[in-house]
Enzyme design. Sequence first.
Site, PDB file in Angstrom:
ATOM      1  N   ASP A 369      -3.392  -6.190   5.565  1.00  0.00           N
ATOM      2  CA  ASP A 369      -2.827  -4.866   5.797  1.00  0.00           C
ATOM      3  C   ASP A 369      -3.412  -4.338   7.108  1.00  0.00           C
ATOM      4  OD1 ASP A 369      -1.473  -2.531   5.431  1.00  0.00           O
ATOM      5  OD2 ASP A 369      -2.877  -1.678   3.996  1.00  0.00           O
ATOM      6  N   GLU A 483      -3.111  11.945   5.221  1.00  0.00           N
ATOM      7  CA  GLU A 483      -3.002  13.361   4.864  1.00  0.00           C
ATOM      8  C   GLU A 483      -4.163  14.158   5.442  1.00  0.00           C
ATOM      9  OE1 GLU A 483      -2.338  13.861   0.658  1.00  0.00           O
ATOM     10  OE2 GLU A 483      -0.185  13.602   1.010  1.00  0.00           O
ATOM     11  N   LYS A 738       5.163  -8.860   0.355  1.00  0.00           N
ATOM     12  CA  LYS A 738       3.897  -9.594   0.390  1.00  0.00           C
ATOM     13  C   LYS A 738       3.936 -10.784  -0.570  1.00  0.00           C
ATOM     14  CE  LYS A 738       1.052  -5.576   1.626  1.00  0.00           C
ATOM     15  NZ  LYS A 738      -0.119  -4.764   1.272  1.00  0.00           N
TER      16      LYS A 738
END
Length: 1091
Positions: A369, A483, A738
């Site tokens: 990732d 965030e 994935k």
Amino acid sequence: MSEGTVKENNNEEFNAYHTLTTEEAAEFIGTSLTEGLTQDESLRRLKAVGENTLGDDTKIDYKAMVLHQVCNAMIMVLVISMAISFAVRDWITGGVISFVIAVNVLIGLVQEYKATKTMNSLKNLSSPNAHVIRNGKSETINSKDVVPGDICLVKVGDTIPADLRLIETKNFDTDESLLTGESLPVSKDANLVFGKEEETSVGDRLNLAFSSSAVVKGRAKGIVIKTALNSEIGKIAKSLQGDSGLISRDPSKSWLQNTWISTKKVTGAFLGTNVGTPLHRKLSKLAVLLFWIAVLFAIIVMASQKFDVDKRVAIYAICVALSMIPSSLVVVLTITMSVGAAVMVSRNVIVRKLDSLEALGAVNDICSDKTGTLTQGKMLARQIWIPRFGTITISNSDDPFNPNEGNVSLIPRFSPYEYSHNEDGDVGILQNFKDRLYEKDLPEDIDMDLFQKWLETATLANIATVFKDDATDCWKAHGDPTEIAIQVFATKMDLPHNALTGEKSTNQSNENDQSSLSQHNEKPGSAQFEHIAEFPFDSTVKRMSSVYYNNHNETYNIYGKGAFESIISCCSSWYGKDGVKITPLTDCDVETIRKNVYSLSNEGLRVLGFASKSFTKDQVNDDQLKNITSNRATAESDLVFLGLIGIYDPPRNETAGAVKKFHQAGINVHMLTGDFVGTAKAIAQEVGILPTNLYHYSQEIVDSMVMTGSQFDGLSEEEVDDLPVLPLVIARCSPQTKVRMIEALHRRKKFCAMTGDGVNDSPSLKMANVGIAMGINGSDVSKEASDIVLSDDNFASILNAVEEGRRMTDNIQKFVLQLLAENVAQALYLIIGLVFRDENGKSVFPLSPVEVLWIIVVTSCFPAMGLGLEKAAPDLMDRPPHDSEVGIFTWEVIIDTFAYGIIMTGSCMASFTGSLYGINSGRLGHDCDGTYNSSCRDVYRSRSAAFATMTWCALILAWEVVDMRRSFFRMHPDTDSPVKEFFRSIWGNQFLFWSIIFGFVSAFPVVYIPVINDKVFLHKPIGAEWGLAIAFTIAFWIGAELYKCGKRRYFKTQRAHNPENDLESNNKRDPFEAYSTSTTIHTEVNIGIKQ
């Protein structure tokens, strides 16, 4: 008896919490819904009810450990040999073998105990945590410390630590398949109360959440009602205890078939051929093979005596059988693997499964990732585009949590695409945007309401918190990094989340809160908002939204943010050219927005879109409002597009270097990320996963390197397999993407590692050969599915893991070679020794059983341990990965085993015959295999010479196998002096050095100490024979060096004739050569990327 004790006792009996309201449940169990338990009370309850575990994770089964040490083929040979020795009344040999068995089992027990403790401690490092409220404050504790009465907070990705009576839920779904077998997530509602008269099954108790279930959506708060074996999952675990799974009870098979299957399982478990790690199983199978070879050799011995088996023949057979057993192999392997696991902790890698230690050395593809692994995960807002308003830029900000840092500027009216393509270069940048905004010092044609709407959305479509810690005077944050970056900007503009909602932060002082609110009253967004509902981020839809009620103007507002494609699909309008009226979104408008997305992403920024809508109380009735707050599709439809934010997640400083080293090690690195393709491509180029000069490659080659998840998922298996190479970057990928990538790698016979941190990454983590979870930002579910956990979430730590895995595999190969080569040497030596016949025509063994055992157990064990601790070879990460199918038993290792064994056999046989016929008279005497008599003098002295030679050759071999090919005298070619190089070679591994010194010295006392020498070892003190032992040990060393020299010449010739296999040449090649030389990208597969 105290009230708490009464409640605890009642709690054990009571199972109908689903029939109680939240207040009744809290009162019954004795806790506060707001404050939780006190620390003292939680400790008292922990002592009373015990730890929250199922009792089988860290418990050490001593019986199983003893059986594991005793029940293997190698020990069985020793046991049989011991039994035969006692049967023929050779008490000394039998006693020595008994002692060896006892020592071997004891050392094995100690080391297995240590290894088990080590693995348990590593499990504890990666064990799930629980978030609880105690003394009115939120705390993170280990799940095993949770007690009944704790108020527990859970969210997406968490594993529920205990059975809970829910007291608050927000779109809360759990996966209870482990408990009920139901594959679909179960929606929970804290407000439900079931009637006492109703029989409600566990799966239908929707106001309860159960231990070990995974949270797949939303968040919740609950009272812990049951822990450990009292929980629902604990009851199942309790019922399964004692079922080993070795007995087959398949109803579809006959009794005979089940008996046969059970027999195979039990026998395999007994011998270790179907339990443990793959390497343990291979070595157990090797042990079984060696057992039968030992039996065969014993039969050969008896056959050579025409099966006239007396005491001496039986002992000789035992001697030959023992020579084939590397009895210290399992012990050394256990030590090496436990030490390897412990070393990895210091390198930020927590090993959860020992299998992964073996697998790491074979990895040739890593799928990683991006966010938080390749990058720092500390995101910074860099650019914000609000249509008709302009582009806001934030610069000179490096602290991801400090809202007071950085300069905020505005480029009025210009979009990122427009100002980046502006030929004049003058875009009218306005510095100090915040001050200008609140002083209303902005151009008249810019509507501040547009910024207010965007800022309110950014603040409220967000659950992260940013606060200044009074204790440290530092800014901190809780929540998702993306965030947090958005919330930091909102706080920078004096519009934090609590200023709009009125929520008080437990981490800030009241003075700070009041300051924010008082300052905010005269600034945009002064309304007070009440949170109504939330639709959390989901990797499938790639967006989140919140529903708020505005108490000031009595409107309901829906605020959403997410991936551009996801948000724009929910939007039907935006603010028109005048920036005031809402106008429908046309295809042309969407393309305009898309250009700005590309413009931001090409700078390596992660791009999110924002949208909102509002309606008054009069516009909806109660049923419609309930539908909006419970139905995501309804709530997130017909939104108004507000703008974009570009967030920069800087790559970790170590990432580029780690990627380069992976390429040198023959390992391909793939980036699989949910980010936009432009962002993924820019970061991949920055860290070296993609070439920096990508513009030099044709579009066809670029298309083979970079795909989107939808493009890759759109290909059939056949089309994927027809691709010359798999993509290096897949952007906008889903968890299923994935999984498909791993399946494609497996079909290409690749051995792959996969990183993941979310709940939905679990399938790919399980499917990968090595699943790697993140220790900091990873969910409990992903950690449970993984093989190893990165304690620092750092991609470079994967390099540490691979390097350690290769080092350990290398070292296992070395000591296996050393031990097996000694066994080959001893077996050949003793078989050849059958030609020596005494005056009665009986064979005279050139080594006694105790001498054989001494060399196998005492002399070889410690150097083998030293080899297991050997440092990594300098070229370790310059080699390609080893073949996972072959494992440690390569052809080179097999040939080396026999080569060194034959050379050692020759040296020892020369020492024995030289002593017997050269220095001594050559008399073989009679009855020299049991007790000493005057006719045995020559044989006993010659055994001493051969014993010393075999011992020293075994020790020299340990040094020789430190490097499989390089000369022992050239282990460190970078050293400026041969003398320094020699001492560096012998002193580099001090454990190995002192083990070898001990082995060299130990030969003298066992030769000279009376009784021990002639009664136990069956040899006598020697004089001139030491010269032979030294000479033929040196001869062995020379022979070993010549053999390695021949190997080096052979491999050099092979490289000359096959330059494509030259590793050094490969390291100098472009790692992207496979892509640039691919000539067949199938035209029917449309993998073009529109930009």
